[in-house]
Design an enzyme around this catalytic site. Structure first.
Site, mmCIF file in Angstrom:
data_model
loop_
_atom_site.group_PDB
_atom_site.id
_atom_site.type_symbol
_atom_site.label_atom_id
_atom_site.label_comp_id
_atom_site.label_asym_id
_atom_site.label_seq_id
_atom_site.Cartn_x
_atom_site.Cartn_y
_atom_site.Cartn_z
ATOM 1 N N ASP A 16 46.559 36.966 30.310
ATOM 2 C CA ASP A 16 45.669 38.019 29.817
ATOM 3 C C ASP A 16 46.013 39.369 30.454
ATOM 4 O OD1 ASP A 16 44.660 37.601 32.343
ATOM 5 O OD2 ASP A 16 42.636 37.066 31.687
ATOM 6 N N ASP A 28 46.906 31.841 28.298
ATOM 7 C CA ASP A 28 45.669 32.161 29.013
ATOM 8 C C ASP A 28 44.471 32.101 28.072
ATOM 9 O OD1 ASP A 28 44.954 32.664 31.603
ATOM 10 O OD2 ASP A 28 45.703 34.728 31.631
ATOM 11 N N LYS A 50 45.380 28.139 30.546
ATOM 12 C CA LYS A 50 44.901 28.475 31.896
ATOM 13 C C LYS A 50 43.533 29.112 31.791
ATOM 14 C CE LYS A 50 46.483 32.129 34.371
ATOM 15 N NZ LYS A 50 45.228 32.871 34.602
ATOM 16 N N GLU A 66 40.146 30.732 34.493
ATOM 17 C CA GLU A 66 39.799 31.163 35.853
ATOM 18 C C GLU A 66 38.517 30.495 36.318
ATOM 19 O OE1 GLU A 66 39.600 35.447 36.106
ATOM 20 O OE2 GLU A 66 41.663 35.694 35.403
ATOM 21 N N GLU A 106 45.672 33.340 43.668
ATOM 22 C CA GLU A 106 46.028 34.760 43.610
ATOM 23 C C GLU A 106 45.445 35.525 44.798
ATOM 24 O OE1 GLU A 106 45.477 36.694 39.827
ATOM 25 O OE2 GLU A 106 45.885 38.685 40.670
HETATM 26 O O1 KIV Z 1 47.258 36.829 33.248
HETATM 27 C C1 KIV Z 1 48.100 36.749 34.144
HETATM 28 O O2 KIV Z 1 49.169 37.346 34.084
HETATM 29 C C2 KIV Z 1 47.776 35.931 35.304
HETATM 30 C C3 KIV Z 1 48.731 35.989 36.463
HETATM 31 C C4 KIV Z 1 48.362 37.134 37.329
HETATM 32 C C5 KIV Z 1 48.755 34.707 37.210
HETATM 33 O O3 KIV Z 1 46.789 35.281 35.339
#
Ligand code: KIV
Length: 275
Positions: free
Chosen positions: A54, A93, A123, A125, A192
């Site tokens: 993202d 993401d 992915k 969070e 992170e």
């Molecule tokens: O969206 C992204 O690029 C990320 C990275 C910072 C791991 O989540």
């Protein structure tokens, strides 16, 4: 079939291949990618997994942070990255607002990333607060990568993108989140902006790969945002970023010389014209 390096030859890398590399103690690299051209270059360079992150909100679409980007904006980028690669594992993401409401929306949006985008994994969070989502996705056969430490989608709660303090309770909480994500079925966890000793502690405690970005040298794998890694972004970058090229200066110089050649009538010359 695997080549001499232990990585599969001629097919896409899977989450099992990433786990196998971690089990044999091999460090592997990830980058973000948002388009076909860079995806192909990074795969050719030996980057095993690409994240259509993202961060595309800022790096591609010009938003001030990651919050505004939507599924509809991300999916065409996921498709482009998939089309540009043959072997890299593509992680898509889940953007802000696409999974926080619960396992139902999380599943619907993760399915979109796989069916419409062609990604192999997603992915999201958060730690224990997103366990129902992680369990639901893993139960549906969708590989899920967690993301702990600095979680940019929570910028309004964090009050900015500060690095995470790793001592005492904060470190224990993050470790508990990481272990909970592993138990819930996550195949890897991004860490992170956490202190290196916490990165090491979490990596040791987890069986699944810990993928660091500003989490020190002891993580099982590393990820960087590609325009930062390649020196395309301007201005001050977080301490953990190493610039491996001066892409911004190279591009600026090329575009300036092109504009000057056009203005001076030097381009196109005979060699670049049809007879
Ligand atoms: O969206 C992204 O690029 C990320 C990275 C910072 C791991 O989540």
């Amino acid at each position: 079939m695997s080549d001499a390096t232990g990585w599969p030859a001629g097919r896409r890398i899977t989450i099992r291949d990433l786990q196998a590399a971690t089990d044999r103690g091999e460090r592997w690299a990830m980058l973000t990618s948002y388009d076909t051209l860079t995806a192909g270059i990074f795969e050719q360079a030996g980057i095993r997994a690409l994240l259509v992150g993202d961060t595309s909100a800022e790096m591609v679409l010009g938003y001030p942070d990651t919050l505004p980007v939507t599924m509809d904006e991300l999916i065409p980028m996921v498709r482009a990255v998939v089309r540009g690669t043959r072997t890299a594992l593509i992680v898509a993401d889940l953007p802000f607002g696409s999974y926080q409401a619960g396992p139902g929306p999380a599943l619907a949006n993760a399915v979109r990333h796989l069916k419409e985008g062609g990604a192999q994994a997603v992915k999201l969070e958060g730690g224990r607060r997103v366990l129902p989502q992680v369990e639901t996705l893993a139960g549906a056969g969708i590989p899920v990568m967690g993301h702990l430490g600095l979680t940019p989608q929570s910028v309004n709660v964090l009050g900015g993108l500060r690095r995470v303090q790793g001592r005492g309770d904060a470190g224990d909480e993050l470790l508990a989140d990481a272990l909970a994500l592993e138990r819930a079925g996550a195949f890897a966890v991004v860490l992170e902006s956490v202190p290196a000793d916490l990165g090491q502690r979490v990596s040791k405690a987890l069986r699944i790969p810990a993928v660091g970005i500003g989490a020190g040298p002891d993580c099982d794998a590393q990820i960087l945002v590609w325009p930062d890694m390649a020196g395309l972004t301007a201005g001050r970058l977080p301490r953990f970023v190493q610039r491996y090229a001066d892409t911004r200066d190279g591009l600026l110089d090329a575009a300036r010389r092109y504009a000057a050649d056009v203005a001076a009538g030097r381009y196109p010359d005979r060699a670049h014209s049809y007879a």
